[in-house]
Write an enzyme that holds these catalytic residues in place. Structure first.
Site: not given
Length: 425
Positions: A173, A313, A324, A345, A350, A409
């Protein structure tokens, strides 16, 4: 920092977008600033057996976008997105015919590659999963291309007439930031004058939905698909899968100035870190993301107080939004409380490896238009999240510098700093 990096500055002179909603950079920006969402019930296949049945799908007709029947048949949806976005970026930059092919390169980012075509072709060669020993005779003649994400690079290089550095960045990502920063470094190091770069993913398929269902990362809010993505909200319960692409023309500043090009923004600094901790887990203190942010600011020769806006994010998972927020406080200090933060998002979902490229595009457009996109669907603030997340409505503001961050990830953490093209170092 090397003298080469000191001397060679990199600007964005072209942007191209394929995103949920209508195709193109202008519709993308209009949707974001209007606070409209493009999330809904999955329409590309029957998602009723799955835990999460919502996604942000692109309203994309390849024939209407000028792709030939041969291209439509041969290319995965991910490649189609990449080609259309890169074509718009090249047209927007006005650079065609003004580059040295050997000094022009292509870098493409993706998390999943040609998922939809591989998923479809496996169903064909296995007779819908009935055969353990598959029959390759029934596979499409383009199956090998679907296996190699580098096939996208080939198509973009041919489109751009680029004969310089070329490659793929696949880091989950964070790919959308990482590919842009890798292309930036190629220019800074003198390996190229111009880079066509960006990221694309089209992975709204049964296998992808099943994977995220297994770890309960996506939202099960199937009865409210239009408002299912709720970053920083108390009721958030997972991200909404998306798709899309964003591409850029990057140029060495002097090269852009010599041809009179308009620059959206300068890529002032970037950095990446890995937590070496967990495939999906995030430390609550946000240390690794904070380290990436500080390193990006150092490379840009900027202080935390120089940041005017953070493009977050903001995935809408419980742990990411806490992680975050902690990272921003840790890296920006008290200035974090005075800095607007928002997550697009909330509107476009996403799109895995592509989303950070779309966020870089939104960051550059924020500088260009002096408008901060909102965080949609943020009706119930989480008491544990106490920054200014620009809820519901866009905000006019003078923005000269943007920090965009990503978390992926594997523990990957990336940060990029964009500044107005007129800034001096």
């Amino acid at each position: 920092m090397s003298k080469t990096h000191d001397a060679r500055r990199v600007v964005i002179t072209g942007i191209g977008v394929v995103a949920p909603g209508d195709v193109g950079t202008k519709p993308f920006w209009e949707m974001l600033t209007a606070g409209r969402t493009a999330t809904g019930t999955i329409s590309s296949f029957d998602a009723s057996p799955f835990r999460s049945q919502v996604a942000a799908e692109c309203n994309f007709d390849p024939a209407a976008e000028g792709l030939s029947q041969r291209q439509i048949r041969a290319w995965d949806r991910t490649t189609q997105f990449a080609y259309v976005a890169a074509r718009e970026a090249l047209e927007d930059s006005g650079i065609s015919g003004e580059t040295d092919p050997l000094r022009t390169g292509v870098m493409v980012g993706t998390a999943c590659g040609m998922t939809m075509s591989l998923d479809r072709e496996y169903a064909v060669v296995s007779d819908e999963g009935r055969l353990w020993e598959v029959d390759p005779a029934h596979g499409a003649p383009y199956l090998y291309d679907y296996f190699l994400p580098s096939s996208m690079v080939r198509e973009i290089a041919w489109l751009a007439g680029a004969e310089g550095p070329a490659g793929v960045v696949s880091a989950g990502c964070t790919s959308g930031i990482d590919v842009v920063t890798h292309a930036t470094d190629l220019i800074r190091d003198g390996a190229a004058e111009v880079m066509v770069t960006g990221a694309s993913d089209a992975a709204i398929s049964p296998i992808t939905v099943a994977c995220f269902d297994a770890i309960k990362a996506t939202t099960p809010r199937n009865d409210e698909p239009e408002t299912a993505s709720r970053p920083f909200d108390r009721t958030r319960n997972g991200f909404v899968l998306g798709e899309g692409a964003a591409f850029f023309v990057l140029e060495e500043l002097g090269h852009a100035q010599r041809r009179g090009a308009r620059a959206y923004a300068e890529i002032a600094g970037h950095a990446a870190r890995c937590n070496a901790y967990s495939m999906t887990g995030l430390r609550s203190d946000g240390k690794e993301m904070a380290d990436a942010i500080r390193a990006a600011l150092d490379r840009a020769r900027m202080d935390p107080t120089d940041i005017d806006y953070v493009n977050a994010h903001g995935s809408a998972t419980k742990q990411n939004d806490l992680h975050e927020t902690a990272a921003l406080k840790r890296s920006l200090g008290e200035h974090a409380y005075a800095t607007p933060v928002s997550s697009i998002k909330s509107m476009i979902g996403h799109s895995l490896g592509a989303i950070c490229a779309l966020e870089v595009a939104a960051s550059a457009l924020t500088i260009e238009h002096s408008v901060i996109p909102p965080t949609a669907n943020l009706h119930e603030p989480d008491p544990a999240l106490d920054l200014d997340y620009v809820p519901l409505r866009a905000r006019e503001a003078q923005v000269d510098s943007v920090l965009s961050v990503a978390s992926g990830f594997g523990g990957f953490q990336s940060a990029i700093v964009l500044t107005g093209p007129g800034r001096t170092q």
